[in-house]
Design an enzyme around this catalytic site. Structure first.
Site, PDB file in Angstrom:
ATOM      1  CD  GLU A   1       5.717 -25.347  -4.457  1.00  0.00           C
ATOM      2  OE1 GLU A   1       5.671 -26.595  -4.535  1.00  0.00           O
ATOM      3  OE2 GLU A   1       4.732 -24.618  -4.692  1.00  0.00           O
TER       4      GLU A   1
ATOM      5  CG  HIS B   1      -3.151 -20.275   0.865  1.00  0.00           C
ATOM      6  ND1 HIS B   1      -3.573 -21.520   1.255  1.00  0.00           N
ATOM      7  CD2 HIS B   1      -2.706 -20.419  -0.406  1.00  0.00           C
ATOM      8  CE1 HIS B   1      -3.418 -22.365   0.243  1.00  0.00           C
ATOM      9  NE2 HIS B   1      -2.895 -21.730  -0.771  1.00  0.00           N
TER      10      HIS B   1
END
Lengths: 325, 348
Positions: free
Chosen positions: A60, A129
């Site tokens: 990321e 999540h």
């Protein structure tokens, strides 16, 4: 008009902008050949090719670094961070590098980039999540932050975000991906910083974002039908810039404000709205300013618990009803 | 109390005398000498101004390490990109940043290159390809990739050079950046300035391999390159090779330049954790007297070198006066350039 799902609208918005600007590129994990884990980028690799639609490693920081470096040297970028929870592993890039470099260099650099990410709960994915982290992004000077609730707004705000010269964090709600809506078949371009009054009313204003917008609308319908309470619902859409004019005008009319936030309670975006209204529209108010939020907890996985955590139609309905009684 | 200064010294290798006969144009070498003098004299002045309380906050100096910046600066094309760390004064100057605005920035004046908003740790001059000094370890390797990716897409032939310290090789972003650079064959040269200390801690104590950058190169399909970072010619040659290959589409490179900082990590650090013998041995390997002697050996007149030194001293004096004459920034500047419209407006 065409009926699109919210997930199709994401791809439609990106494709519209990539056709318009041949220099625009996108990158992220599984965004190209797989079409995205949420299938929000299906068809883009086929249409625009592997130089413009790039699969990346699970890196990321490298993804956002590439986006930042490219955008500051003349190549606009759309970067995807698969789940908004993962913003935490590249938060240095967002909060320290992308957001601050323009100010630190006194305007020498600009970052025409969009960071798209799947935000929010109700999908039973558990605490890592499912988070709603739009308030994380909202509190960093230098960023713009949007979160559409409909397919049409998704296309319009995607276009606005891409065309904006500043970095925009674009929150897509993962529990809205399957919802459908009409999208004009012409070029659609929205504006950042414009809230939308999605239901007019006179007794109370309810400000909501993303998945909370359809819930607020359903609660408003029931309040009208069952209690005769007329609720105005504002889809905030853009947290930065924030459309305080629409908000203040609505509260001037209704004299009551409720915010419906999926982010956990502390320092949620609604606190900012309420502080603004408290400071600037206090004498228009007929009652307390009320926040309806997820509690100050990580999100649980079990359906029954997650449903209790995230503001529901019932909770919005009951809160407004009891407050106005 | 345990003291790292009692550890065995890590001594420099002797100068490679063959470098004197390397195929480097004498004019280029004189230009490198001027650059070395500029970096050295500018930073010594910055240090003096700090002691006079004119430079606030902190400074991270490259004293002793100038050969890396000067060697690379000489090998880069004017439109190439530099990304540096908070220890970035030398890299900014080596790309041609004007000394006056650079010094004024250190003094927090409105005539500083960043209007006083960035300070010592963030020197940037996009007009010279100096794309920023980044003060949080690791990030800028990933950002450098982005500039290289952009150059690759635009077919501009620009190469990005990214400087960082030995300590950076232990953060995740280093590894993310090298992997992506190799997979995408980006025109980027990563340069580890290994000055043997991660801030206050010897790098070898906290790193799994002896050469923190070079020993990791193979993990990313890159050649292991170690260069004498105190020899400007060695740096210049290694830089030219890596930059040239990147420009031709040959992909990224990772270079570990061995060097030593004369002083501490920052203004707060007297650097007493280093063995005295080590400090003295590296002082003998100071790149500037060595290069001075090399140029004399190559037939450059002493008078020509001292003339360069005097010119630079005058430039540093002028830069200091420019900086001192600058106004302190006013409240008007406080709220500008948060967003691209020049404002900090977040609501209507």
């Amino acid at each position: 008009m065409a009926e699109l799902t919210y997930r199709e609208a994401v791809a439609a918005g990106i494709a519209q902008e990539m056709r318009r600007d041949p220099s625009l590129v996108m990158l992220g994990e599984d965004v190209a050949a797989a079409g995205g884990v949420f299938k929000t980028t299906v068809g883009l690799l086929d249409e625009f090719g592997p130089d413009r639609v790039r699969d990346t490693p699970i890196s990321e920081q490298a993804i956002l670094g590439a986006a930042m470096g490219a955008s500051m040297t003349g190549v606009p970028v759309i970067a995807e961070i698969m789940f908004s929870d993962f913003l935490a592993v590249c938060w240095d890039m967002i909060a320290n590098e992308i957001a601050k470099s323009r100010y630190m260099t006194d305007g020498q650099v600009s970052f025409p980039l969009v960071i798209r990410t799947a935000n929010g709960g109700a999908a039973r994915f558990g605490a890592q999540h499912s988070q709603s982290v739009e308030n994380w992004a909202m509190m960093i000077p230098g960023l713009k932050v949007v979160a559409p609730s409909t397919p049409a707004d998704t296309v319009a705000l995607m276009a606005a975000a891409v065309r904006d010269p500043d970095p925009v964090i674009f929150f897509e709600h993962k529990s809205l991906f399957a919802t459908k809506g009409e999208v004009p078949e012409v070029e659609v371009v929205g504006r950042l910083g414009e809230a939308s009054i999605v239901r007019e009313g006179s007794d109370a204003t309810v400000a909501a974002l993303a998945l909370m917008v359809p819930r607020a609308l359903e609660a408003a319908d029931r309040l009208q039908q069952e209690e005769g309470i007329s609720v105005e619902v504002i889809d905030v859409r853009s947290l930065v810039p924030l459309d305080t004019k629409t908000l203040l005008a609505s509260v001037e009319k209704t004299s009551r404000l409720f915010t419906v936030e999926e982010n956990p309670r502390l320092c949620g975006w609604g606190a900012e709205l309420i502080s603004i209204v408290g400071e600037e529209a206090f004498w228009n108010l007929d009652g307390p300013l009320v926040r309806i939020t997820t509690p100050h907890i990580p999100l649980p996985a079990a359906a029954s618990l997650e449903d209790l955590a995230i503001p529901s139609v019932d909770r919005i309905y009951e809160t407004v009803k009891s407050s106005l009684r | 109390m345990y003291d790292y200064s009692s550890r065995p010294s890590r001594l420099p290798l002797p100068v490679d005398e063959r470098m004197a006969s390397a195929d480097i144009d004498l004019g280029q070498r004189k230009s490198i000498y001027r650059s070395l003098q500029e970096l050295r004299q500018f930073e010594k002045r910055a240090h003096d101004l700090f002691l006079q309380n004119l430079v606030k906050g902190t400074t991270h100096l490259s004293l002793g390490m100038e050969a890396v910046a000067a060697g690379f600066g000489a090998a880069m094309r004017p439109d190439d990109y530099t990304f540096a760390t908070y220890r970035g004064h030398a890299h900014a100057l080596a790309r041609g940043m004007e000394m006056g605005p650079a010094m004024a920035e250190l003094l927090g004046r409105s005539n500083g290159v960043l209007g006083g908003k960035g300070g010592s740790m963030h020197l940037t001059d996009v007009s010279r390809g100096m794309m920023g000094s980044y003060a949080i370890i690791g990030a800028h390797l990933c950002i450098a990739n982005g500039a290289a990716w952009s150059a690759q897409m635009r077919g501009s032939g620009q190469v990005t050079v990214c400087f960082f310290g030995d300590g950076t090789t232990n953060i995740g972003a280093f590894h993310e950046a090298l992997n992506m650079a190799k997979v995408w064959q980006l025109p980027v040269v990563f340069v580890c300035e290994n000055n043997l200390y991660m801030e206050y801690t010897p790098i070898d104590l906290i790193t799994a391999v002896p050469h923190p950058a070079a020993d990791r190169a193979a993990s990313y399909g890159l050649e292991s390159v170690i260069v004498d970072g105190n020899d400007p010619d060695a740096v210049y040659l290694a830089a030219g090779k890596a930059i040239g290959r990147a420009r031709e589409g040959g992909g990224p490179a990772l270079i570990e330049a061995t060097t030593y900082r004369t002083g501490g990590h920052s203004r707060a650090d007297p650097a007493k954790y280093r063995p005295l013998e080590e400090v003295e041995a590296w002082a003998q390997r100071d790149p500037i007297p060595m290069y001075h002697a090399r140029l004399l050996g190559l037939g450059v007149a002493e008078g020509e070198l001292s003339s360069i030194e005097r010119d630079v001293a005058a430039d540093v004096d002028a830069a200091t006066e420019f900086a001192k004459a600058g106004e302190e920034p006013t409240g008007e500047a406080l709220l500008t350039e948060v967003y691209a419209d020049g404002s900090s407006r977040w609501r209507n």
